[in-house]
Design a protein around this motif. Structure first.
Motif, PDB file in Angstrom:
ATOM      1  N   PRO A 135       0.480  -1.313  -0.307  1.00 59.37           N
ATOM      2  CA  PRO A 135      -0.290  -0.108   0.199  1.00 59.37           C
ATOM      3  C   PRO A 135       0.897   1.311   0.046  1.00 59.37           C
ATOM      4  CG  PRO A 135      -0.762  -1.678   1.357  1.00 59.37           C
ATOM      5  CD  PRO A 135       0.189  -1.607   0.901  1.00 59.37           C
ATOM      6  N   ALA A 136       1.779   1.485   0.769  1.00 57.36           N
ATOM      7  CA  ALA A 136       3.092   2.697   0.599  1.00 57.36           C
ATOM      8  C   ALA A 136       3.024   2.561  -0.525  1.00 57.36           C
ATOM      9  CB  ALA A 136       3.815   2.602   2.110  1.00 57.36           C
ATOM     10  N   ILE A 137       3.652   1.498  -1.295  1.00 58.66           N
ATOM     11  CA  ILE A 137       4.259   1.884  -2.448  1.00 58.66           C
ATOM     12  C   ILE A 137       3.730   2.353  -3.858  1.00 58.66           C
ATOM     13  CG2 ILE A 137       5.039   0.553  -4.902  1.00 58.66           C
ATOM     14  CD1 ILE A 137       7.504   1.445  -2.974  1.00 58.66           C
ATOM     15  N   GLN A 138       2.408   2.026  -3.820  1.00 60.06           N
ATOM     16  CA  GLN A 138       1.044   2.316  -3.984  1.00 60.06           C
ATOM     17  C   GLN A 138       0.496   3.992  -3.866  1.00 60.06           C
ATOM     18  OE1 GLN A 138      -1.230   0.370  -7.065  1.00 60.06           O
ATOM     19  NE2 GLN A 138       0.105  -1.283  -6.594  1.00 60.06           N
ATOM     20  N   TYR A 139       0.964   4.794  -2.507  1.00 61.78           N
ATOM     21  CA  TYR A 139       0.303   6.031  -2.274  1.00 61.78           C
ATOM     22  C   TYR A 139       1.617   6.885  -2.411  1.00 61.78           C
ATOM     23  CZ  TYR A 139      -0.425  10.025   0.911  1.00 61.78           C
ATOM     24  OH  TYR A 139      -0.983  10.385   1.903  1.00 61.78           O
ATOM     25  N   ALA A 140       3.131   5.780  -2.702  1.00 60.94           N
ATOM     26  CA  ALA A 140       4.118   7.101  -3.262  1.00 60.94           C
ATOM     27  C   ALA A 140       4.197   7.281  -4.742  1.00 60.94           C
ATOM     28  CB  ALA A 140       5.060   5.638  -3.592  1.00 60.94           C
ATOM     29  N   LYS A 141       2.850   5.910  -5.445  1.00 55.04           N
ATOM     30  CA  LYS A 141       2.712   6.253  -6.838  1.00 55.04           C
ATOM     31  C   LYS A 141       2.230   7.341  -7.509  1.00 55.04           C
ATOM     32  CE  LYS A 141       2.784   4.560 -11.374  1.00 55.04           C
ATOM     33  NZ  LYS A 141       4.090   4.968 -11.962  1.00 55.04           N
ATOM     34  N   ASN A 142       1.098   6.990  -6.877  1.00 53.94           N
ATOM     35  CA  ASN A 142      -0.095   8.239  -6.530  1.00 53.94           C
ATOM     36  C   ASN A 142       0.412   9.620  -6.729  1.00 53.94           C
ATOM     37  OD1 ASN A 142      -1.948   6.350  -6.572  1.00 53.94           O
ATOM     38  ND2 ASN A 142      -2.284   6.373  -4.696  1.00 53.94           N
ATOM     39  N   LEU A 143       1.481   9.596  -5.572  1.00 52.44           N
ATOM     40  CA  LEU A 143       2.160  11.119  -5.267  1.00 52.44           C
ATOM     41  C   LEU A 143       3.036  11.389  -6.552  1.00 52.44           C
ATOM     42  CD1 LEU A 143       3.220  11.224  -1.613  1.00 52.44           C
ATOM     43  CD2 LEU A 143       1.284  11.662  -2.651  1.00 52.44           C
ATOM     44  N   LEU A 144       3.535  10.926  -6.936  1.00 53.09           N
ATOM     45  CA  LEU A 144       4.492  10.642  -8.260  1.00 53.09           C
ATOM     46  C   LEU A 144       3.966  11.184  -9.607  1.00 53.09           C
ATOM     47  CD1 LEU A 144       7.090   8.271  -7.902  1.00 53.09           C
ATOM     48  CD2 LEU A 144       7.837  10.734  -7.951  1.00 53.09           C
ATOM     49  N   GLU A 145       3.364  10.358  -9.378  1.00 46.73           N
ATOM     50  CA  GLU A 145       2.035  10.626 -10.796  1.00 46.73           C
ATOM     51  C   GLU A 145       0.847  11.853 -10.996  1.00 46.73           C
ATOM     52  OE1 GLU A 145      -0.543   7.129 -11.735  1.00 46.73           O
ATOM     53  OE2 GLU A 145       0.618   6.470 -12.799  1.00 46.73           O
ATOM     54  N   ALA A 146       0.695  12.386  -9.743  1.00 51.02           N
ATOM     55  CA  ALA A 146       0.382  14.199  -9.433  1.00 51.02           C
ATOM     56  C   ALA A 146       1.140  15.131  -9.395  1.00 51.02           C
ATOM     57  CB  ALA A 146      -0.700  13.767  -8.146  1.00 51.02           C
ATOM     58  N   GLY A 147       2.318  14.318  -9.686  1.00 49.08           N
ATOM     59  CA  GLY A 147       3.760  15.352  -9.980  1.00 49.08           C
ATOM     60  C   GLY A 147       3.627  16.270  -8.757  1.00 49.08           C
ATOM     61  N   GLU A 148       3.230  15.811  -7.193  1.00 47.00           N
ATOM     62  CA  GLU A 148       3.942  16.607  -6.363  1.00 47.00           C
ATOM     63  C   GLU A 148       5.148  16.489  -6.368  1.00 47.00           C
ATOM     64  OE1 GLU A 148       1.898  17.166  -3.944  1.00 47.00           O
ATOM     65  OE2 GLU A 148       0.002  16.786  -4.341  1.00 47.00           O
ATOM     66  N   LEU A 149       6.462  15.586  -6.385  1.00 47.11           N
ATOM     67  CA  LEU A 149       8.038  15.829  -6.439  1.00 47.11           C
ATOM     68  C   LEU A 149       8.367  16.848  -7.422  1.00 47.11           C
ATOM     69  CD1 LEU A 149       7.224  13.683  -4.243  1.00 47.11           C
ATOM     70  CD2 LEU A 149       9.239  12.501  -4.777  1.00 47.11           C
ATOM     71  N   GLY A 150       7.509  17.174  -8.469  1.00 44.24           N
ATOM     72  CA  GLY A 150       8.392  17.881  -9.566  1.00 44.24           C
ATOM     73  C   GLY A 150       9.532  17.008 -10.253  1.00 44.24           C
ATOM     74  N   GLU A 151      10.189  17.635 -10.583  1.00 45.84           N
ATOM     75  CA  GLU A 151      11.111  17.625 -11.984  1.00 45.84           C
ATOM     76  C   GLU A 151      11.809  16.332 -10.729  1.00 45.84           C
ATOM     77  OE1 GLU A 151      14.669  18.233 -14.444  1.00 45.84           O
ATOM     78  OE2 GLU A 151      13.514  19.658 -13.448  1.00 45.84           O
ATOM     79  N   ILE A 152      12.203  15.790 -11.051  1.00 46.63           N
ATOM     80  CA  ILE A 152      12.680  14.063 -11.089  1.00 46.63           C
ATOM     81  C   ILE A 152      13.965  14.350 -10.736  1.00 46.63           C
ATOM     82  CG2 ILE A 152      13.254  11.869  -9.896  1.00 46.63           C
ATOM     83  CD1 ILE A 152      10.369  13.018  -9.159  1.00 46.63           C
ATOM     84  N   HIS A 153      15.107  14.820 -10.048  1.00 43.03           N
ATOM     85  CA  HIS A 153      16.604  14.615  -9.714  1.00 43.03           C
ATOM     86  C   HIS A 153      17.696  12.855  -9.298  1.00 43.03           C
ATOM     87  CE1 HIS A 153      15.540  19.003  -8.720  1.00 43.03           C
ATOM     88  NE2 HIS A 153      15.963  18.610  -9.825  1.00 43.03           N
TER      89      HIS A 153
END
Length: 374
Positions: A135-153
């Protein structure tokens, strides 16, 4: 409709998946009905005992007698027997689920992926990357797809265990290149590569892994054979590390070891972007460390709320789930895909993509230079 399932392999992964199938009707009432039909193995006595323990109706000692007689085929055997039975099942039109890594070699993985393509989209072919279903990985995936982390470095992944630190730990098939393909690289690195691709592989995130620089090491060259005075050579890596370059400019580092003293099953993912960061550890699998724009530092999110992925099937908020639950989620998604005749991810194509990265890391170690996955 009840799906008759045949399973090759009854030890570690056989138990994990049999347990998952048994839990499905209790916690996932919309899952298809499943009959644990046939358990396949070589040792008739051990096989019979395992079938009784794991709830299978019958046994067989030859997978060829099973693959076209069941509705679903699970290949949970050692790496060197992944290809032939899985390909035969797909050629018979039987949906197939195979443990990771997809095959010991890139060539074998390519043959398996081709068999899945020829079988068609209504015959699901799944590769067992169960950590996608935390579940926590799925939650992380949702944050990433929503653009919450911005440009990935930055992307960092490590998988650390210590079960081979003792040089007298006995030899097993996992120490043999012919049987396993590779060591920590394939056994542990396959999981990390798949999670990295799953989380940031989209075109609008880090994109695919473009090139790698790898380093492999074997610390103990020979191990004792259990129950005898003999030793056998270790022909796989005990540890690996790699640098990654992603197509969108992000940097990555990966490592895995079976010699990481004090680490039992530490699978960690870190991702840093222009607007935020996240951290996950399998040893605290109900938690995700998250820092978003405006935060002063990381916050620990307990991913157990009712609206979190899969959690509504289990317990009240705060009542954590465990490692075995990832297999329930994975089986639920795969068997539902079989019932509905739809695609499933992670697929054999995902398994092949991970294998290409693993092969490139190994090639890089041998050549002493950056290598692009084939």
């Amino acid at each position: 409709m009840t799906l008759k399932v045949g399973v090759l392999g009854y030890r570690f992964m056989g138990k994990a998946h049999a347990n998952a199938m048994a839990r499905l009707p209790m916690f996932f009432p919309d899952a298809p009905d499943v009959e644990r039909s046939v358990l396949v193995g070589r040792d008739e006595e051990a096989l019979s005992a395992a079938a009784d323990q794991l709830g299978f109706e019958s046994t067989a000692t030859d997978w060829a007698d099973v693959v076209d007689e069941v509705d679903v085929f699970y290949n949970l055997g050692p790496n060197h027997i992944h290809a032939e039975p899985s390909i035969a099942a797909l050629e018979a039109g039987t949906p197939t689920f195979c443990e990771k890594p997809l095959a010991p070699t890139l060539e074998g993985a390519e043959e398996m992926a081709e068999a899945a393509r020829e079988a068609g989209g209504d015959v699901p072919a799944g590769c067992a990357f169960n950590y996608r279903f935390v579940p926590a990985i799925q939650y992380a995936k949702n944050l990433l797809e929503a653009g919450e982390l911005g440009e990935i470095h930055h992307v960092r992944g490590r998988y650390l265990q210590d079960w081979l630190v003792d040089p007298d730990a006995p030899w097993s098939w996992r120490n043999d290149e012919e049987l396993a393909g590779s060591g920590a690289l394939g056994d542990l690195g396959a999981h990390t590569v798949d999670l990295v691709r799953f989380l940031v592989g989209d075109d609008d995130l880090a994109g695919e892994i473009e090139r790698v620089s790898g380093h492999l090491r074997t610390f103990v060259e020979d191990r004792p054979v259990d129950g005898s005075d003999e030793t056998r050579p270790v022909t796989v890596d005990d540890a690996y590390s790699a640098q990654l370059a992603f197509e969108n400019g992000a940097m990555g580092t990966l490592e895995a070891s079976r010699f990481a003293t004090g680490h039992k099953n530490d699978h960690t993912i870190e991702i840093q972007g222009s607007n935020g960061s996240l951290q996950f550890s399998l040893e605290r699998l109900n938690e995700l460390e998250v820092m978003l724009e405006g935060d002063r530092g990381y916050q620990t999110v307990l991913v157990t709320d009712e609206d979190d992925p899969y959690v509504d099937h289990w317990w009240p908020p705060g009542h954590v789930v465990g490692w075995e639950h990832t297999f329930v989620h994975e089986n639920y998604e795969f068997l539902r895909a079989v019932s509905e005749g739809t695609g499933f991810e992670p697929s054999f194509e995902d398994g092949l993509a991970a294998q290409r990265v693993l092969a490139a890391i190994e090639d890089s170690d041998e050549q002493g230079e950056w290598v692009s996955p084939a």
